[in-house]
Design a protein around this motif. Structure first.
Motif, PDB file in Angstrom:
ATOM      1  N   ASN A 194       0.785  -1.241   0.000  1.00  0.00           N
ATOM      2  CA  ASN A 194       0.000   0.000   0.000  1.00  0.00           C
ATOM      3  C   ASN A 194       0.815   1.288   0.000  1.00  0.00           C
ATOM      4  O   ASN A 194       0.233   2.375  -0.115  1.00  0.00           O
ATOM      5  CB  ASN A 194      -0.970   0.047   1.202  1.00  0.00           C
ATOM      6  N   ASP A 195       2.134   1.207   0.141  1.00  0.00           N
ATOM      7  CA  ASP A 195       2.930   2.437   0.170  1.00  0.00           C
ATOM      8  C   ASP A 195       4.279   2.204  -0.505  1.00  0.00           C
ATOM      9  O   ASP A 195       5.322   2.619  -0.004  1.00  0.00           O
ATOM     10  CB  ASP A 195       3.134   2.898   1.616  1.00  0.00           C
ATOM     11  N   ALA A 224      -4.149  -2.888  -6.016  1.00  0.00           N
ATOM     12  CA  ALA A 224      -4.354  -1.528  -5.504  1.00  0.00           C
ATOM     13  C   ALA A 224      -3.044  -0.802  -5.249  1.00  0.00           C
ATOM     14  O   ALA A 224      -2.965   0.425  -5.368  1.00  0.00           O
ATOM     15  CB  ALA A 224      -5.178  -1.569  -4.221  1.00  0.00           C
ATOM     16  N   GLU A 225      -1.976  -1.550  -4.899  1.00  0.00           N
ATOM     17  CA  GLU A 225      -0.724  -0.892  -4.525  1.00  0.00           C
ATOM     18  C   GLU A 225      -0.099  -0.089  -5.659  1.00  0.00           C
ATOM     19  O   GLU A 225       0.716   0.803  -5.423  1.00  0.00           O
ATOM     20  CB  GLU A 225       0.300  -1.915  -4.009  1.00  0.00           C
ATOM     21  N   TYR A 226      -0.509  -0.353  -6.895  1.00  0.00           N
ATOM     22  CA  TYR A 226       0.092   0.363  -8.028  1.00  0.00           C
ATOM     23  C   TYR A 226      -0.426   1.794  -8.157  1.00  0.00           C
ATOM     24  O   TYR A 226       0.029   2.536  -9.033  1.00  0.00           O
ATOM     25  CB  TYR A 226      -0.124  -0.429  -9.320  1.00  0.00           C
ATOM     26  N   TYR A 227      -1.344   2.180  -7.284  1.00  0.00           N
ATOM     27  CA  TYR A 227      -1.780   3.580  -7.277  1.00  0.00           C
ATOM     28  C   TYR A 227      -0.603   4.506  -6.989  1.00  0.00           C
ATOM     29  O   TYR A 227      -0.612   5.681  -7.372  1.00  0.00           O
ATOM     30  CB  TYR A 227      -2.888   3.805  -6.237  1.00  0.00           C
ATOM     31  N   ARG A 228       0.430   3.974  -6.329  1.00  0.00           N
ATOM     32  CA  ARG A 228       1.594   4.783  -5.986  1.00  0.00           C
ATOM     33  C   ARG A 228       2.368   5.235  -7.227  1.00  0.00           C
ATOM     34  O   ARG A 228       3.205   6.135  -7.152  1.00  0.00           O
ATOM     35  CB  ARG A 228       2.520   3.998  -5.059  1.00  0.00           C
ATOM     36  N   LEU A 229       2.101   4.620  -8.362  1.00  0.00           N
ATOM     37  CA  LEU A 229       2.775   5.001  -9.603  1.00  0.00           C
ATOM     38  C   LEU A 229       1.992   6.053 -10.382  1.00  0.00           C
ATOM     39  O   LEU A 229       2.445   6.510 -11.434  1.00  0.00           O
ATOM     40  CB  LEU A 229       2.981   3.761 -10.483  1.00  0.00           C
ATOM     41  N   LEU A 230       0.831   6.415  -9.884  1.00  0.00           N
ATOM     42  CA  LEU A 230       0.041   7.458 -10.532  1.00  0.00           C
ATOM     43  C   LEU A 230       0.535   8.835 -10.095  1.00  0.00           C
ATOM     44  O   LEU A 230       1.035   8.995  -8.980  1.00  0.00           O
ATOM     45  CB  LEU A 230      -1.438   7.304 -10.163  1.00  0.00           C
TER      46      LEU A 230
END
Length: 298
Positions: A194-195, A224-230
């Motif tokens: 998540n981070d 969901a963890e790939y949101y950090r690449l947005l």
């Protein structure tokens, strides 16, 4: 109530229930060094490191001869519980070896192997491999210990107001928007980091990648963890090349459609923006970003 203050009260209650210990810090650090392979007679030095993030009350590097240990002082009881479980499962190379979890008054101390101070660039393939390996390990080992709060955040995305605003933004009717959101939320779930941003990825001397900082670990939609690449601010012309390359690698490793992974990431980003908008009492920028990310997920 601010989340940091909530963490502090949680830590106080957790410590009180577990004896409110006040062992001397040098002795605690010596125990951690012993667990790392140091000799009891060897002196050690302590260096304070820059600390950022929720619940971080201090980060330290402890050196003794050939052994280096990382100490994190926190009020995050969820992270502390996760670290205690991982102490019993030291066979996963995707996270630092947990050496000791100790309480001192209301403060929680996590000691782990020290893995470099400077993050290095990581390829989309290596990022996806680390994220997938960590999630596979965490889902197997931390299923009972991992919090579900990230899943709870998704509830705000199906509220009447959010669905209405998203329908207006996308030009779709509210019923189809609600159905689409519910379909995404019903996707498979997993325990993820998540981070996983660049500062939380380190490398051992053999070149293997390691995910540090367990503060955000919890149940979420798989991918969901790939949101950090947005990008922090998502626009119609945002550069998503790295996000798309990495999620393509992840989809291949997981054997799942890449669209499923990307929708999970976009929805995770939307839920995070919506949560911060609420905490900041109607942050219009965050609210707009929540809608922008959710629109990409549909």
């Amino acid at each position: 109530m601010p989340t940091t203050l909530t963490d502090a009260f949680d830590a106080l209650g957790y410590s009180a229930r577990n004896g409110f210990r006040f062992e001397r810090m040098p002795r605690i650090r010596q125990r951690a060094l012993l667990n790392a392979g140091s000799s009891v007679s060897e002196p050690f030095t302590v260096c304070r490191l820059p600390a950022e993030g929720r619940g971080n009350m201090g980060l330290y590097r402890i050196d003794s001869a050939e052994v280096s240990v990382f100490q994190k002082v926190t009020t995050n009881t969820r992270e502390f519980r996760i670290a205690k479980v991982l102490m019993q499962h030291q066979d996963a190379p995707c996270h630092p070896r947990i050496l000791l979890c100790a309480m001192r008054g209301p403060m929680l101390h996590i000691f782990q192997e020290f893995i470099g101070e400077d993050p290095r660039p990581i390829s989309p393939e290596a990022y996806a491999a680390l994220a997938c390996d960590f999630s596979a390990m965490a889902t197997r080992v931390l299923a009972d210990a991992a919090p579900t709060s990230r899943l709870d955040w998704l509830d705000s995305l199906t509220s009447r107001k959010f669905v209405k605003d998203l329908a207006h933004r996308t030009g779709r009717d509210e019923g189809s928007v609600r159905d689409a959101l519910n379909d995404i939320i019903a996707q498979p779930r997993a325990v993820v980091h998540n981070d996983l941003h660049s500062s939380n990825i380190r490398h051992r001397k053999d070149g293997s990648s390691v995910a540090i900082d367990l503060g955000g670990v919890g149940w979420a939609l798989q991918g969901a963890e790939y949101y950090r690449l947005l990008p922090k601010t998502l626009t119609d012309d945002s550069d998503l090349d790295r996000f798309e390359q990495t999620t393509a690698c992840a989809a291949e490793r997981l054997g799942r459609p890449v669209g499923t992974i990307r929708r999970a990431a976009f929805l995770a980003a939307a839920a995070r923006h919506a949560r911060f908008a609420k905490l900041r009492r109607g942050d219009a920028v965050r609210e707009d970003q929540a809608l922008a990310c959710a629109a990409r997920a549909l």
